[in-house]
Design a protein around this motif. Structure first.
Motif, PDB file in Angstrom:
ATOM      1  N   ARG A 115      -4.781  12.001  15.169  1.00 58.25           N
ATOM      2  CA  ARG A 115      -4.619  12.867  13.961  1.00 58.25           C
ATOM      3  C   ARG A 115      -3.429  12.392  13.340  1.00 58.25           C
ATOM      4  O   ARG A 115      -2.324  12.516  13.897  1.00 58.25           O
ATOM      5  CB  ARG A 115      -4.726  14.168  14.472  1.00 58.25           C
ATOM      6  N   THR A 116      -3.516  12.047  12.029  1.00 55.56           N
ATOM      7  CA  THR A 116      -2.133  11.660  11.192  1.00 55.56           C
ATOM      8  C   THR A 116      -2.158  12.534  10.023  1.00 55.56           C
ATOM      9  O   THR A 116      -1.244  12.329   8.975  1.00 55.56           O
ATOM     10  CB  THR A 116      -2.425  10.339  10.720  1.00 55.56           C
ATOM     11  N   ASN A 117      -2.571  13.768  10.363  1.00 57.21           N
ATOM     12  CA  ASN A 117      -2.216  14.889   9.043  1.00 57.21           C
ATOM     13  C   ASN A 117      -1.250  15.439   9.049  1.00 57.21           C
ATOM     14  O   ASN A 117      -0.905  16.293   7.845  1.00 57.21           O
ATOM     15  CB  ASN A 117      -3.501  15.897   9.094  1.00 57.21           C
ATOM     16  N   ASN A 118      -0.439  15.346  10.158  1.00 58.32           N
ATOM     17  CA  ASN A 118       1.036  15.888  10.029  1.00 58.32           C
ATOM     18  C   ASN A 118       2.041  14.906   9.397  1.00 58.32           C
ATOM     19  O   ASN A 118       1.888  13.816   9.766  1.00 58.32           O
ATOM     20  CB  ASN A 118       1.370  16.103  11.697  1.00 58.32           C
ATOM     21  N   PRO A 119       2.890  15.560   8.682  1.00 58.37           N
ATOM     22  CA  PRO A 119       3.837  14.776   7.748  1.00 58.37           C
ATOM     23  C   PRO A 119       4.768  14.168   8.625  1.00 58.37           C
ATOM     24  O   PRO A 119       5.471  13.028   8.109  1.00 58.37           O
ATOM     25  CB  PRO A 119       4.348  15.585   6.956  1.00 58.37           C
ATOM     26  N   ALA A 175      -0.228  13.585  23.081  1.00 55.63           N
ATOM     27  CA  ALA A 175       1.234  13.202  22.800  1.00 55.63           C
ATOM     28  C   ALA A 175       1.367  13.087  21.416  1.00 55.63           C
ATOM     29  O   ALA A 175       0.595  12.371  20.711  1.00 55.63           O
ATOM     30  CB  ALA A 175       1.323  11.667  23.499  1.00 55.63           C
ATOM     31  N   SER A 176       2.498  13.439  21.020  1.00 55.58           N
ATOM     32  CA  SER A 176       3.038  13.444  19.584  1.00 55.58           C
ATOM     33  C   SER A 176       4.085  12.495  19.471  1.00 55.58           C
ATOM     34  O   SER A 176       5.060  12.461  20.118  1.00 55.58           O
ATOM     35  CB  SER A 176       3.422  14.716  19.089  1.00 55.58           C
ATOM     36  N   TYR A 177       4.003  11.309  18.608  1.00 62.65           N
ATOM     37  CA  TYR A 177       4.796  10.420  18.267  1.00 62.65           C
ATOM     38  C   TYR A 177       5.148  10.577  16.872  1.00 62.65           C
ATOM     39  O   TYR A 177       4.682  10.734  15.945  1.00 62.65           O
ATOM     40  CB  TYR A 177       4.216   8.975  18.465  1.00 62.65           C
ATOM     41  N   GLN A 178       6.804  10.173  16.864  1.00 62.68           N
ATOM     42  CA  GLN A 178       7.359  10.290  15.491  1.00 62.68           C
ATOM     43  C   GLN A 178       6.741   9.312  14.614  1.00 62.68           C
ATOM     44  O   GLN A 178       6.833   8.039  14.820  1.00 62.68           O
ATOM     45  CB  GLN A 178       8.950  10.449  15.677  1.00 62.68           C
ATOM     46  N   LYS A 179       6.749   9.520  13.155  1.00 60.42           N
ATOM     47  CA  LYS A 179       6.474   8.839  12.305  1.00 60.42           C
ATOM     48  C   LYS A 179       7.786   8.050  11.801  1.00 60.42           C
ATOM     49  O   LYS A 179       8.599   8.695  11.857  1.00 60.42           O
ATOM     50  CB  LYS A 179       5.984   9.167  11.213  1.00 60.42           C
ATOM     51  N   LYS A 180       7.440   6.698  11.366  1.00 62.79           N
ATOM     52  CA  LYS A 180       8.548   5.885  10.931  1.00 62.79           C
ATOM     53  C   LYS A 180       8.700   6.241   9.543  1.00 62.79           C
ATOM     54  O   LYS A 180       7.775   6.494   8.715  1.00 62.79           O
ATOM     55  CB  LYS A 180       8.297   4.457  10.822  1.00 62.79           C
ATOM     56  N   SER A 181       9.754   6.601   9.142  1.00 64.76           N
ATOM     57  CA  SER A 181      10.184   6.993   7.721  1.00 64.76           C
ATOM     58  C   SER A 181      10.182   5.661   6.895  1.00 64.76           C
ATOM     59  O   SER A 181      10.908   4.583   7.156  1.00 64.76           O
ATOM     60  CB  SER A 181      11.649   7.696   7.604  1.00 64.76           C
ATOM     61  N   GLY A 182       9.309   5.587   5.710  1.00 67.00           N
ATOM     62  CA  GLY A 182       9.149   4.266   5.107  1.00 67.00           C
ATOM     63  C   GLY A 182      10.042   4.273   4.141  1.00 67.00           C
ATOM     64  O   GLY A 182      11.182   5.153   3.700  1.00 67.00           O
ATOM     65  N   PRO A 183      10.435   3.262   3.618  1.00 67.60           N
ATOM     66  CA  PRO A 183      11.377   2.852   2.420  1.00 67.60           C
ATOM     67  C   PRO A 183      11.238   3.760   1.318  1.00 67.60           C
ATOM     68  O   PRO A 183      10.035   4.137   0.884  1.00 67.60           O
ATOM     69  CB  PRO A 183      11.347   1.458   2.106  1.00 67.60           C
ATOM     70  N   ALA A 184      12.134   3.975   0.643  1.00 68.58           N
ATOM     71  CA  ALA A 184      12.324   4.914  -0.615  1.00 68.58           C
ATOM     72  C   ALA A 184      11.535   4.233  -1.533  1.00 68.58           C
ATOM     73  O   ALA A 184      11.830   2.830  -1.779  1.00 68.58           O
ATOM     74  CB  ALA A 184      13.629   5.264  -0.909  1.00 68.58           C
ATOM     75  N   PRO A 185      10.929   4.747  -2.473  1.00 69.23           N
ATOM     76  CA  PRO A 185       9.984   3.910  -3.344  1.00 69.23           C
ATOM     77  C   PRO A 185      10.837   3.596  -4.506  1.00 69.23           C
ATOM     78  O   PRO A 185      11.805   4.385  -5.026  1.00 69.23           O
ATOM     79  CB  PRO A 185       9.061   5.115  -3.678  1.00 69.23           C
ATOM     80  N   THR A 186      10.509   2.357  -4.934  1.00 71.07           N
ATOM     81  CA  THR A 186      11.407   1.962  -6.033  1.00 71.07           C
ATOM     82  C   THR A 186      10.667   2.089  -7.250  1.00 71.07           C
ATOM     83  O   THR A 186       9.566   1.593  -7.451  1.00 71.07           O
ATOM     84  CB  THR A 186      11.480   0.571  -5.702  1.00 71.07           C
ATOM     85  N   HIS A 187      11.400   2.618  -8.453  1.00 70.15           N
ATOM     86  CA  HIS A 187      10.815   2.889  -9.700  1.00 70.15           C
ATOM     87  C   HIS A 187      11.132   1.777 -10.393  1.00 70.15           C
ATOM     88  O   HIS A 187      12.269   1.402 -10.622  1.00 70.15           O
ATOM     89  CB  HIS A 187      11.346   4.154 -10.121  1.00 70.15           C
ATOM     90  N   ALA A 188       9.853   1.039 -10.943  1.00 69.28           N
ATOM     91  CA  ALA A 188      10.266   0.054 -11.982  1.00 69.28           C
ATOM     92  C   ALA A 188      10.848   0.618 -13.288  1.00 69.28           C
ATOM     93  O   ALA A 188      10.344   1.586 -13.547  1.00 69.28           O
ATOM     94  CB  ALA A 188       9.227  -1.015 -12.390  1.00 69.28           C
ATOM     95  N   THR A 189      11.968  -0.091 -13.807  1.00 71.77           N
ATOM     96  CA  THR A 189      12.579   0.146 -15.143  1.00 71.77           C
ATOM     97  C   THR A 189      11.990  -0.953 -16.090  1.00 71.77           C
ATOM     98  O   THR A 189      12.115  -1.647 -16.035  1.00 71.77           O
ATOM     99  CB  THR A 189      13.949   0.199 -14.982  1.00 71.77           C
ATOM    100  N   ASN A 190      11.533  -0.079 -17.382  1.00 74.10           N
ATOM    101  CA  ASN A 190      11.024  -0.885 -18.346  1.00 74.10           C
ATOM    102  C   ASN A 190      12.244  -1.126 -19.448  1.00 74.10           C
ATOM    103  O   ASN A 190      12.730   0.028 -20.077  1.00 74.10           O
ATOM    104  CB  ASN A 190      10.056  -0.021 -19.011  1.00 74.10           C
ATOM    105  N   GLN A 191      12.711  -2.320 -19.191  1.00 77.69           N
ATOM    106  CA  GLN A 191      13.884  -2.736 -20.070  1.00 77.69           C
ATOM    107  C   GLN A 191      13.217  -3.426 -21.245  1.00 77.69           C
ATOM    108  O   GLN A 191      12.584  -4.284 -20.940  1.00 77.69           O
ATOM    109  CB  GLN A 191      14.936  -3.643 -19.395  1.00 77.69           C
ATOM    110  N   PRO A 192      13.809  -3.482 -22.486  1.00 74.67           N
ATOM    111  CA  PRO A 192      13.111  -4.086 -23.693  1.00 74.67           C
ATOM    112  C   PRO A 192      13.765  -5.618 -23.482  1.00 74.67           C
ATOM    113  O   PRO A 192      14.799  -5.863 -22.778  1.00 74.67           O
ATOM    114  CB  PRO A 192      14.057  -3.494 -24.613  1.00 74.67           C
ATOM    115  N   VAL A 193      12.876  -6.519 -23.698  1.00 68.45           N
ATOM    116  CA  VAL A 193      13.161  -7.736 -23.737  1.00 68.45           C
ATOM    117  C   VAL A 193      13.412  -8.386 -25.051  1.00 68.45           C
ATOM    118  O   VAL A 193      12.514  -8.183 -26.091  1.00 68.45           O
ATOM    119  CB  VAL A 193      11.844  -8.761 -22.968  1.00 68.45           C
ATOM    120  N   ALA A 194      14.437  -8.964 -25.251  1.00 65.82           N
ATOM    121  CA  ALA A 194      15.200  -9.570 -26.318  1.00 65.82           C
ATOM    122  C   ALA A 194      14.314 -10.634 -26.631  1.00 65.82           C
ATOM    123  O   ALA A 194      13.921 -11.650 -26.063  1.00 65.82           O
ATOM    124  CB  ALA A 194      16.533  -9.579 -26.408  1.00 65.82           C
ATOM    125  N   THR A 195      13.825 -10.774 -27.927  1.00 65.52           N
ATOM    126  CA  THR A 195      12.854 -12.225 -28.429  1.00 65.52           C
ATOM    127  C   THR A 195      13.779 -12.960 -29.422  1.00 65.52           C
ATOM    128  O   THR A 195      14.668 -12.214 -30.252  1.00 65.52           O
ATOM    129  CB  THR A 195      11.781 -11.504 -29.180  1.00 65.52           C
TER     130      THR A 195
END
Length: 235
Positions: A115-119, A175-195
């Motif tokens: 069962r994996t419904n526990n956070p 038996a309850s096993y601790q979940k691994k904390s995943g890496p923090a999600p990275t948010h893509a930044t939309n930077q304007p591209v110079a032409t």
């Protein structure tokens, strides 16, 4: 009372009847309205006593908060989380190891469920069939409860074997096993591209040159001499 009865002009027998009816009504009203509430004060005192006991229990539980927080920190830092792909194997190995140390024979096992419904934890459940003596079974249950990974017993059914020398039953272990904390999600930044535009800019049309001829110098009508431009002609 006598004065009130005297105003009614009643005979002595009628007065006695009125007094008797009044006493009867008074007793009936007390019986239905007053006497049932004689125990209310005792009930209030009992409720107050129970509330004080509950308050003391809550205060005692709150006072133990630092101890439980320290226990949680110890459990969290006791060992590194087991990889999810190795948890099932580790759980079965722990059960077999404790059974071997306690002298319990595992005669069968069911399919492990997850069962994996526990956070925070992954819960794995395993049901085994055992054959053991009473003392060995108690030692096995104690060892399982004191093992790591928060192992506990969810279900237990026992019966004596036909010779009535040992116990046979099914045990559901969790038996309850601790979940691994995943890496923090990275948010893509939309930077304007110079032409960059290559090439010469568009040609700008040249302005037409404006040519202006200088104003003609006025001529003196009398002498025919041309007067300077800044000097008025002679009259």
């Amino acid at each position: 009372m006598r004065k009130s009865l005297g105003q009614l002009n009643l005979r002595p027998g009628e007065r006695r009847l009125v007094i008797g009816v009044g006493l009867l009504v008074f007793l009936v009203l007390n019986m239905f309205l007053v006497w049932p509430h004689f125990s209310d004060w005792q009930d209030v005192r009992q409720e107050l006593h129970d509330a004080r006991l509950k308050l003391r229990r809550y205060e005692a539980a709150i006072a133990e908060t630092p101890k439980w927080e320290a226990r949680i920190r110890v459990l969290e830092s006791a060992q590194e989380p087991i990889p999810e792909e190795d948890q099932g194997t580790e759980f079965l190995s722990a059960i077999q190891r404790q059974a071997s140390l306690s002298g319990v024979t595992i005669t069968g096992s069911s399919r492990m469920t997850t069962r994996t419904n526990n956070p925070f934890f992954i819960e794995r459940s395993q049901t085994i069939s055992v054959l053991a003596e009473e003392r060995a079974l108690l030692d096995f249950l104690y060892r399982i409860g004191s093992a790591g990974s928060m192992t506990r017993i969810r279900g237990l059914s026992l019966r004596p074997d036909p010779p009535r020398n040992r116990l046979v039953g099914n045990i559901t272990l969790v038996a309850s096993y601790q979940k691994k904390s995943g890496p923090a999600p990275t948010h893509a930044t939309n930077q304007p591209v110079a032409t960059v535009q290559t090439g010469a800019p568009p040609a700008v049309p040249a302005r037409a040159a404006r040519t202006a001829s200088p104003p003609a110098s006025p001529r003196n009508p009398g002498t025919g001499v041309v007067a300077p431009a800044n000097q008025p002609p002679n009259r």
